[in-house]
Write a protein that holds these residues in place. Sequence first.
Motif, PDB file in Angstrom:
ATOM      1  N   ALA A  57       0.850  -1.188   0.000  1.00  0.00           N
ATOM      2  CA  ALA A  57       0.000   0.000   0.000  1.00  0.00           C
ATOM      3  C   ALA A  57       0.882   1.233   0.000  1.00  0.00           C
ATOM      4  CB  ALA A  57      -0.917   0.012   1.224  1.00  0.00           C
ATOM      5  N   LEU A  58       0.308   2.342  -0.452  1.00  0.00           N
ATOM      6  CA  LEU A  58       1.035   3.596  -0.492  1.00  0.00           C
ATOM      7  C   LEU A  58       1.524   3.965   0.905  1.00  0.00           C
ATOM      8  CD1 LEU A  58       1.591   5.446  -2.920  1.00  0.00           C
ATOM      9  CD2 LEU A  58      -0.334   6.849  -2.195  1.00  0.00           C
ATOM     10  N   ASN A  59       2.799   4.296   1.009  1.00  0.00           N
ATOM     11  CA  ASN A  59       3.425   4.745   2.253  1.00  0.00           C
ATOM     12  C   ASN A  59       3.493   3.662   3.328  1.00  0.00           C
ATOM     13  OD1 ASN A  59       3.428   7.356   1.035  1.00  0.00           O
ATOM     14  ND2 ASN A  59       1.325   7.636   1.713  1.00  0.00           N
ATOM     15  N   GLU A  60       3.366   2.407   2.924  1.00  0.00           N
ATOM     16  CA  GLU A  60       3.489   1.292   3.869  1.00  0.00           C
ATOM     17  C   GLU A  60       4.821   0.600   3.598  1.00  0.00           C
ATOM     18  OE1 GLU A  60       3.814  -1.515   6.295  1.00  0.00           O
ATOM     19  OE2 GLU A  60       2.217  -0.056   6.617  1.00  0.00           O
ATOM     20  N   TYR A  61       5.795   0.845   4.469  1.00  0.00           N
ATOM     21  CA  TYR A  61       7.159   0.394   4.211  1.00  0.00           C
ATOM     22  C   TYR A  61       7.471  -0.961   4.831  1.00  0.00           C
ATOM     23  CZ  TYR A  61       7.443   5.436   3.314  1.00  0.00           C
ATOM     24  OH  TYR A  61       7.211   6.713   2.865  1.00  0.00           O
ATOM     25  N   GLN A  62       6.575  -1.468   5.689  1.00  0.00           N
ATOM     26  CA  GLN A  62       6.838  -2.757   6.347  1.00  0.00           C
ATOM     27  C   GLN A  62       5.969  -3.881   5.816  1.00  0.00           C
ATOM     28  OE1 GLN A  62       9.359  -3.246   7.976  1.00  0.00           O
ATOM     29  NE2 GLN A  62       9.968  -1.412   9.099  1.00  0.00           N
ATOM     30  N   GLY A  63       5.156  -3.588   4.810  1.00  0.00           N
ATOM     31  CA  GLY A  63       4.356  -4.645   4.195  1.00  0.00           C
ATOM     32  C   GLY A  63       3.390  -5.312   5.157  1.00  0.00           C
ATOM     33  N   LEU A 107       7.916  -7.726  -3.210  1.00  0.00           N
ATOM     34  CA  LEU A 107       7.584  -6.452  -2.568  1.00  0.00           C
ATOM     35  C   LEU A 107       6.163  -6.000  -2.897  1.00  0.00           C
ATOM     36  CD1 LEU A 107      10.892  -4.431  -3.066  1.00  0.00           C
ATOM     37  CD2 LEU A 107      10.124  -5.621  -1.021  1.00  0.00           C
ATOM     38  N   ALA A 108       5.711  -6.316  -4.105  1.00  0.00           N
ATOM     39  CA  ALA A 108       4.370  -5.899  -4.535  1.00  0.00           C
ATOM     40  C   ALA A 108       3.275  -6.786  -3.967  1.00  0.00           C
ATOM     41  CB  ALA A 108       4.289  -5.904  -6.061  1.00  0.00           C
ATOM     42  N   PRO A 387       3.154   1.183  -5.349  1.00  0.00           N
ATOM     43  CA  PRO A 387       1.735   1.360  -5.019  1.00  0.00           C
ATOM     44  C   PRO A 387       1.102   2.602  -5.645  1.00  0.00           C
ATOM     45  CG  PRO A 387       3.023   0.845  -3.057  1.00  0.00           C
ATOM     46  CD  PRO A 387       3.988   1.186  -4.140  1.00  0.00           C
ATOM     47  N   GLY A 388       1.919   3.588  -6.006  1.00  0.00           N
ATOM     48  CA  GLY A 388       1.373   4.804  -6.605  1.00  0.00           C
ATOM     49  C   GLY A 388       1.625   4.911  -8.089  1.00  0.00           C
ATOM     50  N   ALA A 389       2.027   3.813  -8.713  1.00  0.00           N
ATOM     51  CA  ALA A 389       2.442   3.878 -10.116  1.00  0.00           C
ATOM     52  C   ALA A 389       1.275   4.001 -11.088  1.00  0.00           C
ATOM     53  CB  ALA A 389       3.274   2.642 -10.470  1.00  0.00           C
ATOM     54  N   PRO A 547      -0.033  19.613 -21.192  1.00  0.00           N
ATOM     55  CA  PRO A 547      -1.462  19.322 -21.042  1.00  0.00           C
ATOM     56  C   PRO A 547      -1.740  17.841 -20.789  1.00  0.00           C
ATOM     57  CG  PRO A 547      -1.116  20.825 -22.876  1.00  0.00           C
ATOM     58  CD  PRO A 547       0.241  20.395 -22.413  1.00  0.00           C
ATOM     59  N   GLY A 548      -2.559  17.564 -19.817  1.00  0.00           N
ATOM     60  CA  GLY A 548      -2.987  16.197 -19.539  1.00  0.00           C
ATOM     61  C   GLY A 548      -1.990  15.348 -18.784  1.00  0.00           C
ATOM     62  N   THR A 549      -0.919  15.964 -18.247  1.00  0.00           N
ATOM     63  CA  THR A 549       0.074  15.157 -17.529  1.00  0.00           C
ATOM     64  C   THR A 549       0.167  15.525 -16.051  1.00  0.00           C
ATOM     65  OG1 THR A 549       1.920  16.668 -17.962  1.00  0.00           O
ATOM     66  CG2 THR A 549       1.482  14.988 -19.615  1.00  0.00           C
ATOM     67  N   ASN A 550      -0.573  16.539 -15.623  1.00  0.00           N
ATOM     68  CA  ASN A 550      -0.335  17.051 -14.273  1.00  0.00           C
ATOM     69  C   ASN A 550      -1.217  16.395 -13.216  1.00  0.00           C
ATOM     70  OD1 ASN A 550      -2.470  18.395 -15.581  1.00  0.00           O
ATOM     71  ND2 ASN A 550      -2.446  20.020 -14.078  1.00  0.00           N
ATOM     72  N   LEU A 551      -0.587  16.092 -12.076  1.00  0.00           N
ATOM     73  CA  LEU A 551      -1.309  15.614 -10.893  1.00  0.00           C
ATOM     74  C   LEU A 551      -2.239  14.458 -11.230  1.00  0.00           C
ATOM     75  CD1 LEU A 551      -2.153  19.123  -9.380  1.00  0.00           C
ATOM     76  CD2 LEU A 551      -0.228  17.671  -8.845  1.00  0.00           C
ATOM     77  N   ALA A 552      -1.749  13.525 -12.011  1.00  0.00           N
ATOM     78  CA  ALA A 552      -2.628  12.480 -12.529  1.00  0.00           C
ATOM     79  C   ALA A 552      -2.826  11.327 -11.546  1.00  0.00           C
ATOM     80  CB  ALA A 552      -2.076  11.937 -13.843  1.00  0.00           C
ATOM     81  N   HIS A 553      -1.824  11.048 -10.729  1.00  0.00           N
ATOM     82  CA  HIS A 553      -1.946   9.890  -9.839  1.00  0.00           C
ATOM     83  C   HIS A 553      -0.933  10.016  -8.716  1.00  0.00           C
ATOM     84  CE1 HIS A 553       1.741   8.381 -11.676  1.00  0.00           C
ATOM     85  NE2 HIS A 553       1.197   8.605 -12.850  1.00  0.00           N
ATOM     86  N   GLY A 554      -0.680   8.946  -7.987  1.00  0.00           N
ATOM     87  CA  GLY A 554       0.200   9.014  -6.837  1.00  0.00           C
ATOM     88  C   GLY A 554       1.672   8.943  -7.162  1.00  0.00           C
TER      89      GLY A 554
END
Length: 604
Positions: A57-63, A107-108, A387-389, A547-554
């Motif tokens: 998960a996003l920002n979860e470093y210990q799985g 890891l995933a 997780p944010g890809a 155009p169309g590339t900004n702030l699209a995901h994590g």
Amino acid sequence: MHDAGHNPHAGLPFTDDDATIAAVLEDVSIPALMCSLVHMTGDPSWIRGDIRPQGAALNEYQGFMSEEMKAEARRRALPAIARYRDNGCVLPPPPPPEVLHEMMSYLACAPVEDDVVPMFLEDLHLDGSDAGAVTWRDEIPAEVRADAHVVVIGCGEAGLLAGIRLQQAGLPFTIVEKNPGPGGTWWENRYPGARVDVGSHFYCYSFEPADHWTEYFSQHPELREYFVRVMKKYGIDAHTRFNTEVTAATFHEDTGRWTVEVRTADGATDTIDARFVISAVGSLNQPKLPDIPGMEDFAGPSFHSARWDTSVDYRGTRFALIGAGASGFQIAPTIADDVAQLTVFQRTAQWMFPNPNYHRPVPDGERWAIRHLPFYGRWFRFLTFYPGAGLNIERSRVDPEFDDGSGVAISESNLATRQLFEGWIRSQVGDDPELLAKVLPDYPATAKRTLQDNGSWLTCLKKPHVELVRTGIERIVADGVVTVDGTHYPADIICYATGFRHNDYLWPMHIVGRGGRVLREQWGEEPTAYLGITVPNFPNLFCLYGPGTNLAHGGSLIFQSECQVNYVMGALRETLASGNRTVEVRPEVHDEYAERYQSEISQM
């Protein structure tokens, strides 16, 4: 066996004793450590046994590993690391490609699809090379390169990166930057609490080490220092004209070149001849002020969050914060304890998700591990990246068959996301139905930019001297703010945290292309570009963060910039090597991409 020293990501040799290493292991990410041990020992069994992350998960470093599992991992790891140390920190041969793929899937906590493995490998740099480095310099005759001057507009993270690659290509270039230094949004945004909301270990160039970060989500001074350091390391400052703004650019069909007009801080004007123009102006640099009657009547200090007035002492004042999106979300908790009264005016409630690492310092052991344990830092970066890809956008697609009667979810999975976010908000608000009604959004989760919270935002709103106002503003008066219901809110200072002109790309520059086409007129209200980079009728012009590339995901904007700059450098190479004068996207290719993009967006 081979020496680890040649690869900057293989780790520096160390002689620390067992007790020091044991203390380090208390601070590290166990999943990343297990991958490091595969490199250290040449044994893939470290990722094939019973010590495994239980979820990603996003920002979860210990799985989501149990404390018992983490303790057992540390117990097994210590003697292996000691043997590596005692052997002189010499690495066995690197893992084969199939094992690297297996490590990603480990890891995933799920099989990583074959088609994205090359993307992750390119970012990880496990072979020690910079995958984006330009190596074709000598393929282009020196006289051709000398005639291919490039103007880069902006020295934020993307413009600085473009400069590094242009220098590697041996192309003459000038970066024009309106600020006195590099970093773009991180040079300009200096408000209290300003920090990145992508993990620092991914929000940095893939080819630059990440062992220096002091926080998992770095604050603006550290980010600014990072870009200054990178600029000086690569000597890009020698190619940059600071305190200078591009006002216009005109393409000449007879020569296939651009004339770029600039203005310095003292008002002097100049022109620069360019074969190519790369726009790296960003999206978070032109403040958007609201249109509220009476703004000029306010008697006290007032400013946009991106133009924070550091000369103003806000301690003990009545502070009005207009806007509570990403910037306001950071400002309010930071200043709340120092002001006498904080009134936050918010138009739309924001979805947020829990992130316990948001204000957390990087412990010494983690920094030691990134510096010394082979490839630990690279796999930690993967943990932040994966997780944010945005590999699967189906969770954001509207399911036309779904209807739970609430009208605030677009699919079964979106409803589950809403329930997760809502649960976090309710747990923070507690028994306060009035505040809950104000902070609980009435639209689907992830439909707008989702913010992250470690509890500071909602804790701030519960303070007795803090008030969240959701009523619309009618006007500003000399001593405060008046809402449409007639309520007067006294204020000594007003900060407008009202965002930026996101859709006004390359504004306010006047860009003229082939046939006298004016870019702003061609774009109208809905700018489009092929891959967000190239535009018909504007040869030899490239947009980074277009155009169309900004702030699209994590994902990290820097990763996106590396991809975009790779594309641009490939286009420059092809143009120069082929002897062509210009490169331009074909209209039908652009139109097909724009139609496909709009079709996808309309289903989201």
